[in-house]
Design a protein around this motif. Structure first.
Motif, mmCIF file in Angstrom:
data_model
loop_
_atom_site.group_PDB
_atom_site.id
_atom_site.type_symbol
_atom_site.label_atom_id
_atom_site.label_comp_id
_atom_site.label_asym_id
_atom_site.label_seq_id
_atom_site.Cartn_x
_atom_site.Cartn_y
_atom_site.Cartn_z
ATOM 1 N N ALA A 150 -57.750 -74.900 -9.893
ATOM 2 C CA ALA A 150 -56.734 -74.055 -9.268
ATOM 3 C C ALA A 150 -55.513 -74.875 -8.843
ATOM 4 C CB ALA A 150 -57.332 -73.329 -8.066
ATOM 5 N N ASP A 151 -55.720 -76.080 -8.314
ATOM 6 C CA ASP A 151 -54.613 -76.939 -7.886
ATOM 7 C C ASP A 151 -53.755 -77.408 -9.059
ATOM 8 O OD1 ASP A 151 -55.261 -76.720 -5.234
ATOM 9 O OD2 ASP A 151 -56.289 -78.666 -5.119
ATOM 10 N N THR A 152 -54.338 -77.502 -10.260
ATOM 11 C CA THR A 152 -53.584 -77.996 -11.410
ATOM 12 C C THR A 152 -53.051 -76.871 -12.291
ATOM 13 O OG1 THR A 152 -55.603 -78.202 -12.728
ATOM 14 C CG2 THR A 152 -54.884 -80.156 -11.509
ATOM 15 N N GLY A 153 -53.386 -75.612 -11.956
ATOM 16 C CA GLY A 153 -52.902 -74.491 -12.756
ATOM 17 C C GLY A 153 -53.769 -74.167 -13.956
ATOM 18 N N GLY A 155 -56.642 -72.314 -15.879
ATOM 19 C CA GLY A 155 -57.345 -71.040 -15.782
ATOM 20 C C GLY A 155 -58.635 -71.082 -16.572
ATOM 21 N N TYR A 179 -54.309 -74.073 -19.917
ATOM 22 C CA TYR A 179 -53.136 -74.348 -19.089
ATOM 23 C C TYR A 179 -51.900 -74.012 -19.920
ATOM 24 C CZ TYR A 179 -49.312 -76.653 -16.765
ATOM 25 O OH TYR A 179 -48.117 -76.893 -16.170
ATOM 26 N N ASP A 229 -47.457 -73.930 -19.566
ATOM 27 C CA ASP A 229 -46.181 -74.038 -18.880
ATOM 28 C C ASP A 229 -45.267 -73.019 -19.549
ATOM 29 O OD1 ASP A 229 -43.479 -74.700 -18.255
ATOM 30 O OD2 ASP A 229 -44.122 -76.713 -17.681
ATOM 31 N N SER A 230 -45.145 -71.859 -18.949
ATOM 32 C CA SER A 230 -44.392 -70.761 -19.564
ATOM 33 C C SER A 230 -42.922 -71.108 -19.784
ATOM 34 C CB SER A 230 -44.496 -69.499 -18.709
ATOM 35 O OG SER A 230 -45.841 -69.098 -18.621
#
Length: 133
Positions: free
Chosen positions: A22-25, A27, A50, A52-53
Motif C-alpha cells: 500500500a505504501d508503494t502503490g 495493487g 503498479y 504510473d498513470s
C-alpha cells in the motif's frame, strides 16, 4: 511444437494488500479465467501490479493455476506472467512454470500470447508435451 488458439474471459477482483504494498502503490488482484477451444480450462491466480498513470509506465506479475483439458489431455499446470508498460509501449511474457504440469499434462512447457481484439480476449498457446522424467 504445437500451437492452439482460442478465446478466454477474465474477471479481476481487487484484493487487500500488505502495508508495504500500500505504501508503494502496488495493487493486488485475483484472477478468474475461463479458457475455450483446444484449451478448455479454468484459470485462477493472483496478480501484483503498479502503474504510473501520468507517465504510462508500470509492471505486473502473476501466477495462475490452469486446470482442465489441453487438446483432450486432462490435468493442470501453472503460468507465470510478466507485463511491462514503458511510456505506453506494452511488453508481455506468459510461460508455463517448469515442471508444473500434472496428470496427463506432466512434461508440459510452452508460452502463451494474449491478444485483445474487438474487446475480446484471445490466446495463442505454443507448447510441447514431453514424457515426464
Amino acid at each position: 511444437m504445437n500451437r492452439i488458439t482460442g478465446e478466454f474471459s477474465v474477471k479481476m477482483q481487487p484484493e487487500s494488500t500488505s502495508a508495504v504494498a500500500a505504501d508503494t502503490g502496488v495493487g493486488r488482484m485475483s484472477l478468474d479465467k475461463q479458457y475455450h477451444g483446444a484449451l478448455a480450462a479454468t484459470g485462477k491466480g493472483e496478480m501484483l501490479a503498479y502503474m504510473d498513470s501520468a507517465l504510462g509506465s508500470g509492471v505486473y506479475v502473476a501466477i495462475e493455476r490452469v486446470e482442465g483439458t489441453l487438446d483432450g489431455k486432462r490435468g493442470d499446470f501453472l503460468l507465470h506472467h510478466r507485463g511491462i508498460m514503458e511510456r505506453g509501449a506494452p511488453s508481455l511474457a506468459v510461460a508455463v512454470v517448469p515442471d508444473s504440469g500434472r496428470d496427463q499434462l506432466a512434461g508440459l512447457s510452452g508460452t502463451l500470447n494474449i491478444r485483445i481484439e474487438g474487446g475480446k480476449h484471445y490466446y495463442d498457446f505454443d507448447y510441447t508435451l514431453a514424457d515426464a522424467a
